[in-house]
Design a protein around this motif. Sequence first.
Motif, PDB file in Angstrom:
ATOM      1  N   THR A  28     -16.657   8.248   7.970  1.00  0.00           N
ATOM      2  CA  THR A  28     -15.485   7.580   7.407  1.00  0.00           C
ATOM      3  C   THR A  28     -14.831   8.566   6.451  1.00  0.00           C
ATOM      4  N   VAL A  29     -13.853   9.214   6.943  1.00  0.00           N
ATOM      5  CA  VAL A  29     -13.146  10.198   6.144  1.00  0.00           C
ATOM      6  C   VAL A  29     -11.659   9.948   6.333  1.00  0.00           C
ATOM      7  N   LEU A  30     -10.853  10.632   5.568  1.00  0.00           N
ATOM      8  CA  LEU A  30      -9.414  10.422   5.661  1.00  0.00           C
ATOM      9  C   LEU A  30      -8.878  10.940   6.999  1.00  0.00           C
ATOM     10  N   SER A  31      -7.888  10.229   7.538  1.00  0.00           N
ATOM     11  CA  SER A  31      -7.285  10.689   8.788  1.00  0.00           C
ATOM     12  C   SER A  31      -5.880  11.240   8.557  1.00  0.00           C
ATOM     13  N   ASP A  32      -5.350  11.021   7.369  1.00  0.00           N
ATOM     14  CA  ASP A  32      -4.086  11.667   7.011  1.00  0.00           C
ATOM     15  C   ASP A  32      -3.949  11.672   5.487  1.00  0.00           C
ATOM     16  N   LEU A  33      -2.838  12.191   5.011  1.00  0.00           N
ATOM     17  CA  LEU A  33      -2.667  12.335   3.567  1.00  0.00           C
ATOM     18  C   LEU A  33      -1.787  11.242   2.972  1.00  0.00           C
ATOM     19  N   ASN A  70     -16.264  17.381   1.773  1.00  0.00           N
ATOM     20  CA  ASN A  70     -15.457  17.074   2.962  1.00  0.00           C
ATOM     21  C   ASN A  70     -14.453  18.204   3.178  1.00  0.00           C
ATOM     22  N   ASN A  71     -14.596  18.872   4.298  1.00  0.00           N
ATOM     23  CA  ASN A  71     -13.743  20.020   4.617  1.00  0.00           C
ATOM     24  C   ASN A  71     -12.810  19.578   5.740  1.00  0.00           C
ATOM     25  N   TYR A  72     -11.504  19.662   5.507  1.00  0.00           N
ATOM     26  CA  TYR A  72     -10.568  19.112   6.484  1.00  0.00           C
ATOM     27  C   TYR A  72      -9.771  20.169   7.235  1.00  0.00           C
ATOM     28  N   LEU A  73      -9.529  19.868   8.502  1.00  0.00           N
ATOM     29  CA  LEU A  73      -8.542  20.591   9.289  1.00  0.00           C
ATOM     30  C   LEU A  73      -7.301  19.702   9.274  1.00  0.00           C
ATOM     31  N   VAL A  74      -6.182  20.255   8.833  1.00  0.00           N
ATOM     32  CA  VAL A  74      -4.948  19.484   8.731  1.00  0.00           C
ATOM     33  C   VAL A  74      -3.988  19.987   9.801  1.00  0.00           C
ATOM     34  N   THR A  75      -3.351  19.064  10.518  1.00  0.00           N
ATOM     35  CA  THR A  75      -2.419  19.492  11.566  1.00  0.00           C
ATOM     36  C   THR A  75      -1.076  18.782  11.427  1.00  0.00           C
ATOM     37  N   LEU A  76      -0.045  19.478  11.871  1.00  0.00           N
ATOM     38  CA  LEU A  76       1.295  18.909  11.968  1.00  0.00           C
ATOM     39  C   LEU A  76       1.756  19.069  13.411  1.00  0.00           C
ATOM     40  N   THR A  84       8.534  16.515   5.781  1.00  0.00           N
ATOM     41  CA  THR A  84       7.400  17.311   5.294  1.00  0.00           C
ATOM     42  C   THR A  84       6.783  16.716   4.045  1.00  0.00           C
ATOM     43  N   SER A  85       7.492  15.813   3.368  1.00  0.00           N
ATOM     44  CA  SER A  85       6.933  15.292   2.115  1.00  0.00           C
ATOM     45  C   SER A  85       6.119  14.016   2.312  1.00  0.00           C
ATOM     46  N   GLU A  86       6.077  13.498   3.542  1.00  0.00           N
ATOM     47  CA  GLU A  86       5.314  12.268   3.786  1.00  0.00           C
ATOM     48  C   GLU A  86       3.895  12.573   4.245  1.00  0.00           C
ATOM     49  N   ASN A  89       2.230  12.209   7.862  1.00  0.00           N
ATOM     50  CA  ASN A  89       2.475  13.153   8.954  1.00  0.00           C
ATOM     51  C   ASN A  89       1.421  14.260   9.045  1.00  0.00           C
ATOM     52  N   TYR A  90       0.601  14.347   8.016  1.00  0.00           N
ATOM     53  CA  TYR A  90      -0.429  15.387   7.986  1.00  0.00           C
ATOM     54  C   TYR A  90      -1.722  14.799   8.520  1.00  0.00           C
ATOM     55  N   LYS A  91      -2.026  15.082   9.783  1.00  0.00           N
ATOM     56  CA  LYS A  91      -3.217  14.515  10.404  1.00  0.00           C
ATOM     57  C   LYS A  91      -4.429  15.338   9.990  1.00  0.00           C
ATOM     58  N   MET A  92      -5.521  14.639   9.699  1.00  0.00           N
ATOM     59  CA  MET A  92      -6.710  15.342   9.233  1.00  0.00           C
ATOM     60  C   MET A  92      -7.944  14.962  10.042  1.00  0.00           C
ATOM     61  N   THR A  93      -8.759  15.974  10.308  1.00  0.00           N
ATOM     62  CA  THR A  93     -10.068  15.713  10.885  1.00  0.00           C
ATOM     63  C   THR A  93     -11.084  16.474  10.051  1.00  0.00           C
ATOM     64  N   LYS A  94     -12.256  15.891   9.916  1.00  0.00           N
ATOM     65  CA  LYS A  94     -13.284  16.531   9.112  1.00  0.00           C
ATOM     66  C   LYS A  94     -13.931  17.645   9.912  1.00  0.00           C
ATOM     67  N   ILE A  95     -14.105  18.770   9.277  1.00  0.00           N
ATOM     68  CA  ILE A  95     -14.746  19.903   9.927  1.00  0.00           C
ATOM     69  C   ILE A  95     -16.252  19.779   9.714  1.00  0.00           C
ATOM     70  N   ASP A  96     -17.024  20.096  10.753  1.00  0.00           N
ATOM     71  CA  ASP A  96     -18.478  19.987  10.666  1.00  0.00           C
ATOM     72  C   ASP A  96     -19.009  20.722   9.444  1.00  0.00           C
ATOM     73  N   THR A  97     -20.027  20.148   8.832  1.00  0.00           N
ATOM     74  CA  THR A  97     -20.557  20.719   7.589  1.00  0.00           C
ATOM     75  C   THR A  97     -21.187  22.096   7.784  1.00  0.00           C
ATOM     76  N   ALA A  98     -21.509  22.465   9.019  1.00  0.00           N
ATOM     77  CA  ALA A  98     -22.076  23.794   9.241  1.00  0.00           C
ATOM     78  C   ALA A  98     -21.041  24.897   9.001  1.00  0.00           C
ATOM     79  N   VAL A  99     -19.773  24.552   9.104  1.00  0.00           N
ATOM     80  CA  VAL A  99     -18.719  25.545   8.892  1.00  0.00           C
ATOM     81  C   VAL A  99     -18.524  25.704   7.388  1.00  0.00           C
ATOM     82  N   PRO A 100     -18.645  26.935   6.885  1.00  0.00           N
ATOM     83  CA  PRO A 100     -18.507  27.103   5.438  1.00  0.00           C
ATOM     84  C   PRO A 100     -17.140  26.642   4.938  1.00  0.00           C
ATOM     85  N   ILE A 101     -17.129  26.005   3.783  1.00  0.00           N
ATOM     86  CA  ILE A 101     -15.866  25.571   3.184  1.00  0.00           C
ATOM     87  C   ILE A 101     -15.308  26.760   2.405  1.00  0.00           C
TER      88      ILE A 101
END
Length: 537
Positions: A28-33, A70-76, A84-86, A89-101
């Motif tokens: 359960t992590v954020l899916s956007d901003l 929680n390390n996020y990949l953000v996409t537009l 751009t200010s909303e 519109n910034y979609k987020m997925t959590k990056i696996d914890t094995a990937v260094p933050i």
Amino acid sequence: MAGWRFMLIWVLGPSFANAGIINFARKTVLSDLSGGFCRSYRFGADIANNVLYMVGLDGGLIPDDGDASNNYLVTLDLTSSFSTSEGKNYKMTKIDTAVPIVKDMAVWSNAENSTLYQYGGRFLNNITSEDTIWTYTTKEKSWSKQDGTIQPSRLEYGVYTNAPAIQAGFWVGGYRASGTTASITDSTRDYATGMIQLNTTTGQYTALDGPYEAVEEGSLSYVPVGDKGILVYIGGDVPSIKDGINATMSANSWSHVQVYDIAGAKWYNQSTMGTVASRTQFCASVQHDESSSSYQIYVIGGADLESKDTILDVNYLSIPSFKWYSAGPLDDPRMTLTCVTYGRQIFGIGGRLAWADDSQAGCYDAPAFIYDAQSEATRSSFDPTLSSFSLSSSTASDIKATPSPSSWADPAFKTLFGKSAATTSTTANNKPSSTSEPQEVNTSDPSTKGAIAGGVVGGVASLALIISLLWFFVARNKKPKNAELVEIIPHQVQTMSELPVGARDGRSELRGGTQMRWELPADHKGEISELDSGRNR
Ligand SMILES: *[C@@H]1O[C@H](CO)[C@@H](O)[C@H](O)[C@H]1NC(C)=O
Ligand SMILES: *[C@@H]1O[C@H](CO)[C@@H](O)[C@H](O)[C@H]1NC(C)=O
Ligand SMILES: *[C@@H]1O[C@H](CO)[C@@H](O)[C@H](O)[C@H]1NC(C)=O
Ligand SMILES: *[C@@H]1O[C@H](CO)[C@@H](O)[C@H](O)[C@H]1NC(C)=O
Ligand SMILES: *[C@@H]1O[C@H](CO)[C@@H](O)[C@H](O)[C@H]1NC(C)=O
Ligand SMILES: *[C@@H]1O[C@H](CO)[C@@H](O)[C@H](O)[C@H]1NC(C)=O
């Protein structure tokens, strides 16, 4: 010029063979901003297949989350218009914890847009891991460690650019410090002396000459002129000590730019005309004007190294006239940002509003804003149809009058601009002879040991062959911390200098609203543990 100029580590394939591909952990992590944002610097970003990818956002910087692990990949999504200010519109997925933050990393997409490479950056969560390269597949949406190849050591505060046309990514400058390298336990900063080239098709790394013996910040841009294109390095800050502590920084003059001819593997020091204020922690974007066959490098944001005042002025360097022009300013100051270009729309991503380590660094609505190079103004929304760029009539007539610099750095350099870009033909042309020159190591230097000889062969896809043929390289004299890793260092080890200098800007960040969260200042172990204790792990 002779001698090993770069630090590489060799990750032994078999010892990491079981690392495999890491799948997304869905929690359960954020899916956007949409819940708000304050600031974050500095993202690694690139566009592939009309998606703008941003890496380097941890949950500790988002008011709604607050969990720095929680390390996020953000996409537009760049296929349709959006504001751009909303935050939504910034979609987020959590990056696996094995990937260094990490932050301040390079992100390079390959020419096919199937893979993103993440390299370098400041370590926020795991200083003991020596794995420097991670890849993300855009289709499977999965991260994995790049194994079984020779990789550069992790560096921070360098700059990078992507050149999909020649299937290459480049990194210039930066250094190793306690925030990148476990064996550095004091505030030493060990500057890189070369440039890293990644072949984004083969995944192979090459160490090339850099523009300065030691440099950080500045900007690096790819411009498709000559046989394989050129790299233009603007600005940059040079340390008084190349490997040691308490270095003072001085800004390079902006009356010259350093230009690398990729096919000729040579740097040129080209003078520029026109006026521009020197700055640091800015970003750059290349705009092509077809009618004049010119390229414009826009410099956006940043601050003055001495006064620390932010700079709103936007300037561009026109090439091949190598003349600076000024464009409409930014609405709001922004420094320590990343630029990504979509046609005439330049995304300014992340950063801070002022040179401060605390709440004085300011908050803004969402990670990205757009500067439109055509209208010379900030836009509030993205428009996918705004692609082609053309010069203002005044600049167009000025470069018609002075199409080339008052003096060329070199006659050979001038000839690069006689012909138009031939990059499309060179990508189809797979000759080993066109591969850049390898650096040589001084094998008689007693400070080196375990030297392995080799040479560069182009177009080699086999990892085993790359390992045996890619480089001359040398193992560190010290016992490697991890026996499975061979750390490669330059044979010319700089002696430690004892010069006293003022403290570096801490470059910290605000956590959410009022509670301060330090962004890793890279060279203070004490602050790293302070940071960790404040996290919700
Ligand atoms: C890769 O993505 C970029 C940016 O969206 C696009 O310009 C380019 O055409 C794409 N390349 C391929 C091979 O699809
Ligand atoms: C840090 O990285 C090392 C080496 O990859 C690994 O063994 C260790 O578990 C990691 N620690 C954390 C806290 O992630
Ligand atoms: C470039 O040339 C100028 C003028 O000769 C000189 O002051 C500057 O140090 C040179 N820069 C480099 C990196 O060689
Ligand atoms: C190689 O290293 C040795 C020993 O440090 C030194 O005497 C020699 O000048 C170096 N050669 C080159 C080409 O740098
Ligand atoms: C990268 O590798 C591909 C495939 O071998 C080759 O065609 C291309 O020229 C290489 N790019 C560079 C910059 O060396
Ligand atoms: C570096 O600067 C700090 C703070 O001014 C000082 O305490 C320290 O002695 C300096 N170290 C060196 C090696 O000059």
